[in-house]
Design a protein around this motif. Structure first.
Motif, PDB file in Angstrom:
ATOM      1  N   PRO A 293       0.803  -1.233   0.000  1.00  0.00           N
ATOM      2  CA  PRO A 293       0.000   0.000   0.000  1.00  0.00           C
ATOM      3  C   PRO A 293       0.830   1.275   0.000  1.00  0.00           C
ATOM      4  N   VAL A 294       2.095   1.182   0.447  1.00  0.00           N
ATOM      5  CA  VAL A 294       2.941   2.375   0.510  1.00  0.00           C
ATOM      6  C   VAL A 294       4.340   2.049   0.018  1.00  0.00           C
ATOM      7  N   LEU A 295       5.038   3.098  -0.397  1.00  0.00           N
ATOM      8  CA  LEU A 295       6.468   3.027  -0.654  1.00  0.00           C
ATOM      9  C   LEU A 295       7.160   3.649   0.548  1.00  0.00           C
ATOM     10  N   ARG A 296       8.005   2.871   1.221  1.00  0.00           N
ATOM     11  CA  ARG A 296       8.770   3.408   2.348  1.00  0.00           C
ATOM     12  C   ARG A 296      10.023   4.088   1.804  1.00  0.00           C
ATOM     13  N   VAL A 297      10.217   5.333   2.182  1.00  0.00           N
ATOM     14  CA  VAL A 297      11.389   6.099   1.770  1.00  0.00           C
ATOM     15  C   VAL A 297      12.206   6.418   3.014  1.00  0.00           C
ATOM     16  N   ASP A 298      13.463   5.996   3.012  1.00  0.00           N
ATOM     17  CA  ASP A 298      14.370   6.283   4.114  1.00  0.00           C
ATOM     18  C   ASP A 298      15.311   7.409   3.718  1.00  0.00           C
ATOM     19  N   ALA A 299      15.537   8.318   4.656  1.00  0.00           N
ATOM     20  CA  ALA A 299      16.432   9.446   4.402  1.00  0.00           C
ATOM     21  C   ALA A 299      17.199   9.765   5.675  1.00  0.00           C
ATOM     22  N   ARG A 300      18.286  10.549   5.528  1.00  0.00           N
ATOM     23  CA  ARG A 300      19.114  10.903   6.676  1.00  0.00           C
ATOM     24  C   ARG A 300      19.592  12.338   6.534  1.00  0.00           C
ATOM     25  N   SER A 301      19.534  13.077   7.646  1.00  0.00           N
ATOM     26  CA  SER A 301      20.031  14.444   7.628  1.00  0.00           C
ATOM     27  C   SER A 301      21.547  14.449   7.812  1.00  0.00           C
ATOM     28  N   ALA A 302      22.158  15.608   7.611  1.00  0.00           N
ATOM     29  CA  ALA A 302      23.611  15.726   7.791  1.00  0.00           C
ATOM     30  C   ALA A 302      24.010  15.454   9.233  1.00  0.00           C
ATOM     31  N   ALA A 303      23.092  15.703  10.169  1.00  0.00           N
ATOM     32  CA  ALA A 303      23.373  15.462  11.583  1.00  0.00           C
ATOM     33  C   ALA A 303      23.132  14.007  11.987  1.00  0.00           C
ATOM     34  N   HIS A 310       6.196   7.523   4.317  1.00  0.00           N
ATOM     35  CA  HIS A 310       5.352   6.572   3.610  1.00  0.00           C
ATOM     36  C   HIS A 310       4.653   7.308   2.477  1.00  0.00           C
ATOM     37  N   VAL A 311       4.927   6.879   1.262  1.00  0.00           N
ATOM     38  CA  VAL A 311       4.443   7.559   0.066  1.00  0.00           C
ATOM     39  C   VAL A 311       3.455   6.650  -0.644  1.00  0.00           C
ATOM     40  N   SER A 312       2.340   7.199  -1.082  1.00  0.00           N
ATOM     41  CA  SER A 312       1.358   6.406  -1.814  1.00  0.00           C
ATOM     42  C   SER A 312       1.933   6.007  -3.170  1.00  0.00           C
ATOM     43  N   PRO A 313       1.508   4.858  -3.721  1.00  0.00           N
ATOM     44  CA  PRO A 313       2.046   4.408  -5.021  1.00  0.00           C
ATOM     45  C   PRO A 313       1.885   5.443  -6.126  1.00  0.00           C
ATOM     46  N   ARG A 314       0.808   6.207  -6.082  1.00  0.00           N
ATOM     47  CA  ARG A 314       0.593   7.183  -7.161  1.00  0.00           C
ATOM     48  C   ARG A 314       1.604   8.332  -7.116  1.00  0.00           C
ATOM     49  N   ASP A 315       2.231   8.541  -5.954  1.00  0.00           N
ATOM     50  CA  ASP A 315       3.231   9.601  -5.834  1.00  0.00           C
ATOM     51  C   ASP A 315       4.664   9.085  -5.883  1.00  0.00           C
ATOM     52  N   ALA A 316       4.823   7.762  -6.077  1.00  0.00           N
ATOM     53  CA  ALA A 316       6.152   7.166  -6.015  1.00  0.00           C
ATOM     54  C   ALA A 316       7.091   7.715  -7.082  1.00  0.00           C
ATOM     55  N   ALA A 317       6.551   8.063  -8.238  1.00  0.00           N
ATOM     56  CA  ALA A 317       7.398   8.550  -9.331  1.00  0.00           C
ATOM     57  C   ALA A 317       8.065   9.879  -8.989  1.00  0.00           C
ATOM     58  N   ASP A 318       7.497  10.622  -8.029  1.00  0.00           N
ATOM     59  CA  ASP A 318       8.051  11.926  -7.662  1.00  0.00           C
ATOM     60  C   ASP A 318       9.133  11.837  -6.587  1.00  0.00           C
ATOM     61  N   VAL A 319       9.372  10.650  -6.071  1.00  0.00           N
ATOM     62  CA  VAL A 319      10.370  10.500  -5.011  1.00  0.00           C
ATOM     63  C   VAL A 319      11.779  10.619  -5.599  1.00  0.00           C
ATOM     64  N   PRO A 320      12.640  11.449  -5.025  1.00  0.00           N
ATOM     65  CA  PRO A 320      14.023  11.555  -5.513  1.00  0.00           C
ATOM     66  C   PRO A 320      14.745  10.214  -5.448  1.00  0.00           C
ATOM     67  N   GLU A 321      15.697  10.004  -6.332  1.00  0.00           N
ATOM     68  CA  GLU A 321      16.421   8.754  -6.390  1.00  0.00           C
ATOM     69  C   GLU A 321      17.321   8.576  -5.160  1.00  0.00           C
ATOM     70  N   VAL A 322      17.621   7.320  -4.865  1.00  0.00           N
ATOM     71  CA  VAL A 322      18.518   7.012  -3.753  1.00  0.00           C
ATOM     72  C   VAL A 322      19.880   7.654  -3.995  1.00  0.00           C
ATOM     73  N   GLY A 323      20.392   8.296  -2.942  1.00  0.00           N
ATOM     74  CA  GLY A 323      21.680   8.943  -3.028  1.00  0.00           C
ATOM     75  C   GLY A 323      21.625  10.417  -3.361  1.00  0.00           C
ATOM     76  N   THR A 324      20.449  10.921  -3.708  1.00  0.00           N
ATOM     77  CA  THR A 324      20.331  12.331  -4.082  1.00  0.00           C
ATOM     78  C   THR A 324      19.901  13.177  -2.889  1.00  0.00           C
ATOM     79  N   ALA A 325      20.249  14.461  -2.971  1.00  0.00           N
ATOM     80  CA  ALA A 325      19.838  15.413  -1.939  1.00  0.00           C
ATOM     81  C   ALA A 325      18.365  15.745  -2.106  1.00  0.00           C
ATOM     82  N   ALA A 326      17.683  15.923  -0.981  1.00  0.00           N
ATOM     83  CA  ALA A 326      16.250  16.220  -1.017  1.00  0.00           C
ATOM     84  C   ALA A 326      15.890  16.967   0.256  1.00  0.00           C
TER      85      ALA A 326
END
Length: 342
Positions: A293-303, A310-326
């Motif tokens: 039901p969701v796309l789990r997106v993990d991210a980390r701050s500089a600290a 948790h992103v809905s499947p319909r919004d998954a295409a807008d998620v920045p790629e792994v390794g990119t700044a966001a």
């Protein structure tokens, strides 16, 4: 005589809690298993004791059942102090993870065992047993033996046997733990349906947050022997009173903030390429996991602050790629600030 709805306790007596714990504590030597538990459970309420192993939830249930006596405080049942009353003289029944059905008896005879032990007349025994078997949807299996039943059917026999004497409350100690995931989820809904039909207080011990959220009218979250918060599932989830509750119930982002900890649920977090609000946190996307039901997106701050969205499947295409700044951002009403020591 009690009707099959089992609601006569509430009809015949003044309104009041079925169970009341008054500043109850339990020590085993120097170890405090339960510290100052103080709450009430109402007639017809589904009340869960939720927490990790060793938090005191089972000890609390055992004090309500009479298997343990409080070191201090009182346990009241329908207004009467039962703190020193043995289990067999308390008007409650307990269902454990092991159902302990009599293997040589039929379903009917297993359920009839209690009222027969009380020497009720045969017609009343039959009325009660058939009423309970209909409620748990086992009327057609009355003549089967336990070995001929599925795990879920055996669970329902155990429930019917515990309910047939019409106790004021039913105590359940992780009764679904032995079932596989799919059956356990189905039985959660069955338990809630049965509880509504019989209108008896259910006190349910579990370490499974989803289980408690699914079934409960109210939840007491316990940690290290203390009740950290009591509330409805929505209150516990949306308005956690402590950092422990926020982290234990579901998934929570716990973000250091001035004067405390900011709590934001993953479904309220957006991971975007460009900041759109003043509260955006710069992050790097570290991973994505498809969870149905969701796309789990993990991210980390500089600290080093870990963020989950948790992103809905319909919004998954807008998620920045792994390794990119966001940027991780959320609306102001999505965040709750808790004191650091809470």
């Amino acid at each position: 005589m009690h009707p099959p709805s089992m609601s006569s306790h509430s009809n015949a007596e003044p309104a009041g809690p079925v169970i009341r714990l008054e500043h109850v504590s339990k020590r085993f030597g120097d170890f405090v298993a339960v510290h100052d538990a103080d709450f009430s459970i109402a007639q017809g309420e589904f009340f869960s004791l939720l927490g990790p192993s060793g938090c005191g939830k089972t000890t609390t249930l055992r004090m309500i059942a009479g298997f343990e006596q409080p070191t201090s405080g009182r346990v009241l049942l329908a207004g009467a102090d039962v703190s020193r009353v043995p289990p067999y003289r308390r008007d409650v029944n307990t269902v454990f993870q092991q159902y302990a059905l009599f293997p040589h008896m039929t379903v009917y005879d297993n359920v009839a065992f209690g009222p027969r032990s009380r020497r009720l007349d045969a017609a009343e025994v039959d009325r009660r047993v058939r009423a309970l078997l209909e409620i748990v949807r086992l009327g057609d299996l009355a003549q089967r033996k336990p070995a001929q039943l599925s795990g879920g059917q055996q669970q329902r026999v155990a429930l019917a046997r515990a309910l047939v004497n019409y106790p004021r409350a039913l105590l359940l100690d992780e009764p679904l733990g032995a079932l596989d995931l799919k059956l356990r989820q189905a039985m959660q809904l069955e338990l809630k349906r049965i509880q509504r039909e019989v209108n008896i207080a259910f006190v349910y011990v579990t370490h499974d947050q989803e289980e408690a959220l699914t079934m409960s009218d109210r939840i007491a979250v316990m940690n290290l022997g203390r009740v950290e918060q009591i509330g409805t599932p929505r209150q516990i989830y949306d308005e956690p009173a402590t950092v422990f509750v926020a982290g234990f119930i579901g998934v929570a982002n716990l973000i250091p903030a001035a004067g405390g900890t900011l709590v934001v649920r993953p479904e309220r977090v957006r991971i975007v390429r460009s900041a759109t609000g003043t509260g955006a946190m710069p992050v790097t996307v570290t991973g994505t996991i498809f969870q149905g039901p969701v796309l789990r997106v993990d991210a980390r701050s500089a600290a080093g602050v870990e963020i989950v969205a948790h992103v809905s499947p319909r919004d998954a295409a807008d998620v920045p790629e792994v390794g990119t700044a966001a940027f991780a951002e959320w609306d102001a009403d999505a965040a709750r600030t808790l004191p650091a020591g809470a």
